[in-house]
Write a protein that holds these residues in place. Structure first.
Motif, short mmCIF file in Angstrom:
data_model
loop_
_atom_site.label_atom_id
_atom_site.label_comp_id
_atom_site.label_asym_id
_atom_site.label_seq_id
_atom_site.Cartn_x
_atom_site.Cartn_y
_atom_site.Cartn_z
N HIS A 1 30.37 29.06 37.53
CA HIS A 1 29.42 30.16 37.65
C HIS A 1 30.08 31.52 37.44
O HIS A 1 29.41 32.49 37.11
N THR B 1 27.04 23.25 34.62
CA THR B 1 25.92 24.02 35.16
C THR B 1 24.71 23.94 34.25
O THR B 1 23.58 23.72 34.70
N SER B 2 24.93 24.09 32.96
CA SER B 2 23.84 24.01 32.00
C SER B 2 23.27 22.59 31.91
O SER B 2 22.05 22.38 31.85
N GLU C 1 20.72 21.61 34.74
CA GLU C 1 19.35 22.08 34.54
C GLU C 1 18.67 21.32 33.40
O GLU C 1 17.48 20.97 33.49
N ARG D 1 17.62 17.97 34.82
CA ARG D 1 16.46 18.12 35.71
C ARG D 1 15.17 18.17 34.89
O ARG D 1 14.17 17.52 35.22
N LYS D 2 15.19 18.92 33.79
CA LYS D 2 13.99 19.07 32.98
C LYS D 2 13.64 17.77 32.26
O LYS D 2 12.45 17.41 32.11
N SER E 1 23.87 19.71 41.82
CA SER E 1 25.16 20.27 41.44
C SER E 1 25.81 20.83 42.70
O SER E 1 25.23 21.67 43.39
N HIS F 1 19.31 21.48 44.31
CA HIS F 1 19.62 21.64 42.89
C HIS F 1 21.02 22.21 42.68
O HIS F 1 21.79 21.69 41.87
N GLU F 2 21.36 23.24 43.41
CA GLU F 2 22.67 23.87 43.30
C GLU F 2 23.13 24.28 44.69
O GLU F 2 22.44 25.00 45.39
#
Length: 254
Positions: free
Chosen positions: A148, A168-169, A172, A175-176, A189, A243-244
């Protein structure tokens, strides 16, 4: 954690550090844990120590940077346990390889383990869940604070940081994709700050004094702190996705 009792978790990089403590904790919470690493001797020692606990630990040799070994491991898990319900992608490494002077093979090694290995294990774990109709599985990606932001005083870790920005990318993105598939499989994460393990000693293998100094400046996180975070994420109710989760030493300057 009651709903995870008797179910199967894969922990990569389980021979030391965070992975070792995560494997231990999951076994104590009643899970059937497969711990993988390139060398399984330490995992076998831990498995022997955990005999009599609520769950079990099975070592499996696997280099996650080699897709054929990952696929073979998932085949072995399928034949022995049916499949995976939880996947903790902990395996990761860094070399002291600055962007201006670093060795290309070391960059490639970091990318293959930290990004591609994580992706292949994630793909195969979700595939295993879907094949068996598991709708409440969980993927946990061991990210990093440097996924991050970058430490300005560590040029040797800039490429490693880039691999964690990729994680990190990818979290997400995953998740989608899971949402689009109308599944309740979750992804989390976990991004630790400085955690005292063998990690930095391996990174600075030629200059162990650098790692020693790094770990001596503040009171660092311990591997068990991150294992506790894994349990926290897994314990969340079905409608809650952690999620994070960033976990820093109290004294860490960002």
């Amino acid at each position: 954690m009651q709903r995870w009792v008797g179910r199967v978790a894969l922990v990569t990089g389980a021979s030391s550090g965070i992975g070792y403590e995560v494997a231990r904790s999951l076994v104590k919470h009643g899970m059937k844990v497969v711990g993988c690493s390139r060398n399984t001797s330490k995992i076998q020692e831990l498995a022997d120590d955990l005999v009599g606990e609520a769950g079990s630990l099975t070592p499996m040799q696997c280099d996650v940077s080699k897709e054929d070994e990952v696929l073979s491991m998932f085949d072995n898990i399928k034949s022995s346990f049916g499949g995976v319900d939880v996947c903790v992608n902990n395996a990761g490494l860094s070399h002291d390889a600055p962007l201006l002077t670093g060795d290309t093979e070391q960059w490639r090694n970091m990318f293959e383990v930290n990004v591609l290995g994580l992706c292949v294990c994630t793909r195969e774990a979700v595939k295993s869940m879907k094949e068996r109709g598991v709708d409440d599985g969980h993927i946990i990606q061991l990210n990093s604070a440097v996924g991050h932001f970058q430490y300005a005083n560590n040029p040797g870790g800039h490429f490693y940081s880039a691999t964690k920005f990729a994680v990190t990318s990818l979290v997400e993105g995953l998740r989608k994709e899971l949402l689009k598939d109308n599944t309740h499989i979750r992804v989390s994460s976990l991004s630790p700050g400085l955690t005292e393990t063998e990690f930095s000693y391996r990174m600075f293998a030629k200059h162990p004094e650098i790692a020693k100094k790094k770990y001596s400046q503040i009171e660092n996180l311990k591997s068990v702190d991150i294992a506790d975070a894994v349990i926290y994420a897994l314990s969340a109710p079905k409608h809650v996705q952690i999620h994070e989760l960033s976990i820093y030493p109290t004294e860490m300057a960002t």
